[in-house]
Design a protein around this motif. Sequence first.
Motif, PDB file in Angstrom:
ATOM      1  N   GLU A 193      -8.777  24.346  15.590  1.00  9.66           N
ATOM      2  CA  GLU A 193      -9.365  23.310  14.511  1.00  9.66           C
ATOM      3  C   GLU A 193      -9.416  23.688  13.141  1.00  9.66           C
ATOM      4  O   GLU A 193      -8.977  23.113  12.151  1.00  9.66           O
ATOM      5  CB  GLU A 193     -10.712  22.529  15.038  1.00  9.66           C
ATOM      6  CG  GLU A 193     -10.745  21.776  16.228  1.00  9.66           C
ATOM      7  CD  GLU A 193     -10.358  22.409  17.541  1.00  9.66           C
ATOM      8  OE1 GLU A 193     -10.310  21.928  18.625  1.00  9.66           O
ATOM      9  OE2 GLU A 193     -10.743  23.663  17.670  1.00  9.66           O
ATOM     10  N   TYR A 236     -15.375  20.915  11.643  1.00  8.73           N
ATOM     11  CA  TYR A 236     -14.680  20.420  12.375  1.00  8.73           C
ATOM     12  C   TYR A 236     -14.509  21.617  13.737  1.00  8.73           C
ATOM     13  O   TYR A 236     -14.685  21.007  15.002  1.00  8.73           O
ATOM     14  CB  TYR A 236     -13.134  20.164  11.905  1.00  8.73           C
ATOM     15  CG  TYR A 236     -12.211  19.382  13.118  1.00  8.73           C
ATOM     16  CD1 TYR A 236     -12.482  18.736  14.097  1.00  8.73           C
ATOM     17  CD2 TYR A 236     -10.805  19.866  12.853  1.00  8.73           C
ATOM     18  CE1 TYR A 236     -11.633  18.159  14.940  1.00  8.73           C
ATOM     19  CE2 TYR A 236     -10.073  19.111  13.710  1.00  8.73           C
ATOM     20  CZ  TYR A 236     -10.440  18.268  14.916  1.00  8.73           C
ATOM     21  OH  TYR A 236      -9.630  17.796  15.500  1.00  8.73           O
ATOM     22  N   SER A 260     -16.680  20.788  17.364  1.00 10.93           N
ATOM     23  CA  SER A 260     -15.681  20.804  18.394  1.00 10.93           C
ATOM     24  C   SER A 260     -16.221  21.860  19.435  1.00 10.93           C
ATOM     25  O   SER A 260     -16.212  21.635  20.604  1.00 10.93           O
ATOM     26  CB  SER A 260     -14.316  21.183  18.118  1.00 10.93           C
ATOM     27  OG  SER A 260     -14.152  22.462  17.775  1.00 10.93           O
ATOM     28  N   LEU A 274     -16.960  14.437  15.151  1.00 11.41           N
ATOM     29  CA  LEU A 274     -15.513  14.630  15.244  1.00 11.41           C
ATOM     30  C   LEU A 274     -14.340  14.022  14.850  1.00 11.41           C
ATOM     31  O   LEU A 274     -13.514  14.327  14.188  1.00 11.41           O
ATOM     32  CB  LEU A 274     -15.264  15.163  16.774  1.00 11.41           C
ATOM     33  CG  LEU A 274     -15.943  16.471  17.268  1.00 11.41           C
ATOM     34  CD1 LEU A 274     -15.678  16.603  18.956  1.00 11.41           C
ATOM     35  CD2 LEU A 274     -14.935  17.642  16.629  1.00 11.41           C
ATOM     36  N   LYS A 289     -11.775  14.981  12.163  1.00 13.32           N
ATOM     37  CA  LYS A 289     -10.544  14.889  12.704  1.00 13.32           C
ATOM     38  C   LYS A 289      -9.584  14.176  11.859  1.00 13.32           C
ATOM     39  O   LYS A 289      -8.400  14.541  11.259  1.00 13.32           O
ATOM     40  CB  LYS A 289     -10.461  14.383  14.006  1.00 13.32           C
ATOM     41  CG  LYS A 289      -8.836  14.313  14.595  1.00 13.32           C
ATOM     42  CD  LYS A 289      -9.078  13.489  16.083  1.00 13.32           C
ATOM     43  CE  LYS A 289     -10.104  14.025  16.928  1.00 13.32           C
ATOM     44  NZ  LYS A 289      -9.833  13.021  18.031  1.00 13.32           N
TER      45      LYS A 289
END
Length: 447
Positions: A51, A67, A71, A107, A111
């Motif tokens: 990520e 991120y 994650s 997230l 994202k």
Amino acid sequence: MIWLDALFMLEFSGASWSVVLTSALFLAGLWKILEKSGIKGWWALIPGAREYMMARCAGREPEGRVYSLVSVLNAVLGAVMLFFTEQTADGVVLSLLLLQIVLWLILFVYKLRVASGLVLLYGQKKRWLWLWAFDYLRFIPALLWGFSKNYQPEWQVEDLRAEMARLASSGSATVMEEGLTVNLEERSVTEFFQKKVLLRDIHMSIPQGHMVLLLGGSGAGKTTYLNAINGYEKAKAEVMLNGSNMYTQYKRMQYEVGFVPQSEMMRGKDTVLNTLLDAAKLRLPKDVSAKQRRERVNEVMNIFGLQPVKNNLVEKLSGGQKKRLSISIEFISNPSLFILDEPDSGLDGVMARELFEQLRKIADTGKIVIVITHTPDRVIDLFDDVIVLAKDSARTGRLAYYGPIEEARKFFGQDTMEQIVKSVNRTEEGGDGLADEFVMKYAKGVA
């Protein structure tokens, strides 16, 4: 490779074959996307790290840190819920579920931020975000962009850093016997296990008696630059004020610099006179007598028009009077360099104008005055020069221009200071995204 197998089990455990298949296709596409951007493709196989590497490719490195961490937390929490649900009380399970929902929301937001950068990287339309937003669809753009020769990134991570490093202003500013000379090579910190350069290659000489505007968008490094100048946060630099080194002679030179922050830190129950007398005790050398301190306080109150309210409580002052008092506190030591961070914040146009006219008078006595303001055009006629800082493509603060106001208008092809800032701001910040162009133009001009 047992640890890698464990990570895959953590990620795919309990998932259907369709989920495993789409995830595998996504990782294959991401591997190739990373390689196209100049990053080792195997980073795609490491949860959390991939990520962050995606964000680096997209020019979204700060977002990538969040991120990545979220994650990993989400994966760990999912494993905890998977293995311990049957042995855990219902209340605890509900709390874990609510926590995971919060992580999912975070997230999703990050994202999309990273995905928007990838869309820009490949020069595609924003509708591609719908595919990146959902885990069971994102393998489609990943495979297309990764394996198809028709989709090529507009920049590469390592090439970008190397190119911007070559844009350094050659040489350095000549040290002035009277004035401020800044030769800043680099100001960096360590974040997320790697070196992050906040500022690079800033060289300038500011003569005495000049009032200078400091411009730059959010995150361009204005405050970092000011902290490096006044010695509060040392950089890899040489900062000379009237022939003395700000870093090696800091204890003596701290009396030569006045810094007025945006926030006002004054006790409301004190009078104006007592506030300034206390400031005089702190900011004037120890060998200054009480009589001399009071004379200096009276002189400063006369300069800033505070004599009529000297016995008033600070909390009873108007907004403009509080600003003048805040400036007076720093001016007590009669500094050679006077730095102000948004001194007109909260003031109307008339009051702001009066304040800047007073700063102009201070500069005319031979002081150097450097000011940050978000409304520069209403008082731009009072300034001699402007410094423009901008974030380059590697998100490092760079010098895009330093010099006279009128020449700045010609250099940027803009009529106002606000338009100049807009021209160097990133596109996602509402700007024109021309920072690299002007950093290069200025570097070549002074070479």
